[in-house]
Design a protein around this motif. Sequence first.
Motif, PDB file in Angstrom:
ATOM      1  N   LEU A  55      -8.447  -0.737  -7.021  1.00  0.00           N
ATOM      2  CA  LEU A  55      -7.941  -2.084  -7.294  1.00  0.00           C
ATOM      3  C   LEU A  55      -6.485  -2.043  -7.730  1.00  0.00           C
ATOM      4  N   CYS A  56      -6.148  -1.077  -8.573  1.00  0.00           N
ATOM      5  CA  CYS A  56      -4.777  -0.991  -9.092  1.00  0.00           C
ATOM      6  C   CYS A  56      -3.762  -0.642  -8.003  1.00  0.00           C
ATOM      7  N   ILE A  57      -4.165   0.172  -7.032  1.00  0.00           N
ATOM      8  CA  ILE A  57      -3.206   0.600  -6.010  1.00  0.00           C
ATOM      9  C   ILE A  57      -3.207  -0.308  -4.778  1.00  0.00           C
ATOM     10  N   THR A  58      -4.053  -1.340  -4.778  1.00  0.00           N
ATOM     11  CA  THR A  58      -4.150  -2.212  -3.608  1.00  0.00           C
ATOM     12  C   THR A  58      -2.806  -2.771  -3.153  1.00  0.00           C
ATOM     13  N   TYR A  63       1.346  -2.614   1.120  1.00  0.00           N
ATOM     14  CA  TYR A  63       2.782  -2.556   1.414  1.00  0.00           C
ATOM     15  C   TYR A  63       3.110  -1.341   2.276  1.00  0.00           C
ATOM     16  N   ALA A  64       2.551  -0.171   1.917  1.00  0.00           N
ATOM     17  CA  ALA A  64       2.839   1.059   2.667  1.00  0.00           C
ATOM     18  C   ALA A  64       2.300   0.983   4.089  1.00  0.00           C
ATOM     19  N   VAL A  65       1.081   0.472   4.249  1.00  0.00           N
ATOM     20  CA  VAL A  65       0.476   0.388   5.580  1.00  0.00           C
ATOM     21  C   VAL A  65       1.236  -0.585   6.467  1.00  0.00           C
ATOM     22  N   ASP A  66       1.778  -1.644   5.879  1.00  0.00           N
ATOM     23  CA  ASP A  66       2.558  -2.611   6.662  1.00  0.00           C
ATOM     24  C   ASP A  66       3.916  -2.069   7.065  1.00  0.00           C
ATOM     25  N   ARG A  67       4.433  -1.099   6.326  1.00  0.00           N
ATOM     26  CA  ARG A  67       5.820  -0.665   6.526  1.00  0.00           C
ATOM     27  C   ARG A  67       5.963   0.682   7.247  1.00  0.00           C
ATOM     28  N   TYR A  68       4.951   1.534   7.170  1.00  0.00           N
ATOM     29  CA  TYR A  68       5.113   2.891   7.676  1.00  0.00           C
ATOM     30  C   TYR A  68       4.074   3.228   8.743  1.00  0.00           C
ATOM     31  N   SER A  69       4.286   4.347   9.407  1.00  0.00           N
ATOM     32  CA  SER A  69       3.409   4.778  10.496  1.00  0.00           C
ATOM     33  C   SER A  69       1.987   4.975   9.997  1.00  0.00           C
ATOM     34  N   HIS A  70       1.045   4.308  10.663  1.00  0.00           N
ATOM     35  CA  HIS A  70      -0.350   4.415  10.270  1.00  0.00           C
ATOM     36  C   HIS A  70      -0.870   5.842  10.431  1.00  0.00           C
ATOM     37  N   LEU A 109      -7.795  10.963  -7.699  1.00  0.00           N
ATOM     38  CA  LEU A 109      -7.003  11.401  -6.544  1.00  0.00           C
ATOM     39  C   LEU A 109      -7.686  11.039  -5.232  1.00  0.00           C
ATOM     40  N   LEU A 110      -9.008  11.209  -5.181  1.00  0.00           N
ATOM     41  CA  LEU A 110      -9.734  10.877  -3.954  1.00  0.00           C
ATOM     42  C   LEU A 110      -9.723   9.371  -3.699  1.00  0.00           C
ATOM     43  N   ALA A 111      -9.787   8.575  -4.768  1.00  0.00           N
ATOM     44  CA  ALA A 111      -9.729   7.124  -4.600  1.00  0.00           C
ATOM     45  C   ALA A 111      -8.386   6.690  -4.029  1.00  0.00           C
ATOM     46  N   ILE A 112      -7.316   7.330  -4.472  1.00  0.00           N
ATOM     47  CA  ILE A 112      -5.982   7.009  -3.944  1.00  0.00           C
ATOM     48  C   ILE A 112      -5.892   7.376  -2.464  1.00  0.00           C
ATOM     49  N   SER A 113      -6.322   8.583  -2.128  1.00  0.00           N
ATOM     50  CA  SER A 113      -6.273   9.029  -0.734  1.00  0.00           C
ATOM     51  C   SER A 113      -7.149   8.164   0.163  1.00  0.00           C
ATOM     52  N   ASP A 114      -8.379   7.884  -0.291  1.00  0.00           N
ATOM     53  CA  ASP A 114      -9.300   7.081   0.510  1.00  0.00           C
ATOM     54  C   ASP A 114      -8.795   5.656   0.682  1.00  0.00           C
ATOM     55  N   GLY A 115      -8.120   5.134  -0.350  1.00  0.00           N
ATOM     56  CA  GLY A 115      -7.575   3.785  -0.245  1.00  0.00           C
ATOM     57  C   GLY A 115      -6.549   3.674   0.867  1.00  0.00           C
ATOM     58  N   PHE A 116      -5.625   4.621   0.923  1.00  0.00           N
ATOM     59  CA  PHE A 116      -4.623   4.624   1.984  1.00  0.00           C
ATOM     60  C   PHE A 116      -5.263   4.875   3.344  1.00  0.00           C
ATOM     61  N   THR A 118      -8.494   4.408   4.444  1.00  0.00           N
ATOM     62  CA  THR A 118      -9.350   3.329   4.931  1.00  0.00           C
ATOM     63  C   THR A 118      -8.541   2.149   5.433  1.00  0.00           C
ATOM     64  N   THR A 119      -7.521   1.762   4.667  1.00  0.00           N
ATOM     65  CA  THR A 119      -6.691   0.629   5.069  1.00  0.00           C
ATOM     66  C   THR A 119      -5.906   0.944   6.335  1.00  0.00           C
ATOM     67  N   ALA A 120      -5.375   2.163   6.427  1.00  0.00           N
ATOM     68  CA  ALA A 120      -4.604   2.545   7.611  1.00  0.00           C
ATOM     69  C   ALA A 120      -5.479   2.596   8.855  1.00  0.00           C
ATOM     70  N   VAL A 121      -6.710   3.112   8.710  1.00  0.00           N
ATOM     71  CA  VAL A 121      -7.630   3.177   9.848  1.00  0.00           C
ATOM     72  C   VAL A 121      -7.966   1.774  10.346  1.00  0.00           C
TER      73      VAL A 121
END
Length: 256
Positions: A55-58, A63-70, A109-116, A118-121
């Motif tokens: 929730l905190c990193i949402t 923002y990152a997924v909208d701006r950088y290479s998926h 750490l896994l929550a941060i990685s999985d967040g990026f 899942t959203t990128a996929v």
Amino acid sequence: MLRVNNNLSRILIAKFFGTFGSEMLSFAIGLYILRRTGSALGMGISLVTGPIVSLCITPFVGYAVDRYSHKKIMIASQLGTIISLLLFALFFIEFPSIYFVELVVLITLLAISDGFLTTAVQASLAQLFGKDDLQRANSLNQSTSSLAEFLAPVLGAVVYTLINLDMFAYIEVGFETVALIAIIFLKFLKNSKILDAEDLQVADTESHIVSNFIEGLRFLWENKLYLVFSGSSGAINFFFATINIGLPFFWLINLI
């Protein structure tokens, strides 16, 4: 059509192995904490850590997924997951007395990685499949995730009785490596709409993380149907937390 089929198999492999490994490890962590502490509260803390971090990193993830290479985000997320697991396995053996801190850090750490990831996929599906195949790919993607989440606790409990938690981390590394290889070989469609560098520069000057997050909240408020769906989903997940805590507890009783 061949490229689409190849992409479909690769994205499903990445989704299944990534989700299955993560859910198996999460279930094993719950059992381990229950066995060491005998407290459902301790396991509840481990379970709530991931959602709070997500929730905190949402805003940052969106923002990152909208701006950088998926694809680069997905690869970086997988590498981050693998490195985190390897470090955890080493520290878990060297410093067993602070296992709870190590587990909470790993979950974070896994929550941060999985967040990026899942959203990128999810955001990449439109760039991986044509309009005619997008709905089918999305449905299979969700079905694969549900299947992995269903099988993981059952097999995770069985494997937990046979190996130590640090070995679980190495098994998870194997799953994540398979997912990483599948992601590396994804082929994005040439005619997919991707912002070029000039568009990104203009977008960066006109918006930032906070404004993007506020715009997302405003969109939900103005579209009541999406707001109801989001609220209902949050409530359902909240009450299903009792199952996530109760199931490992009953497994532990049976094991004892």
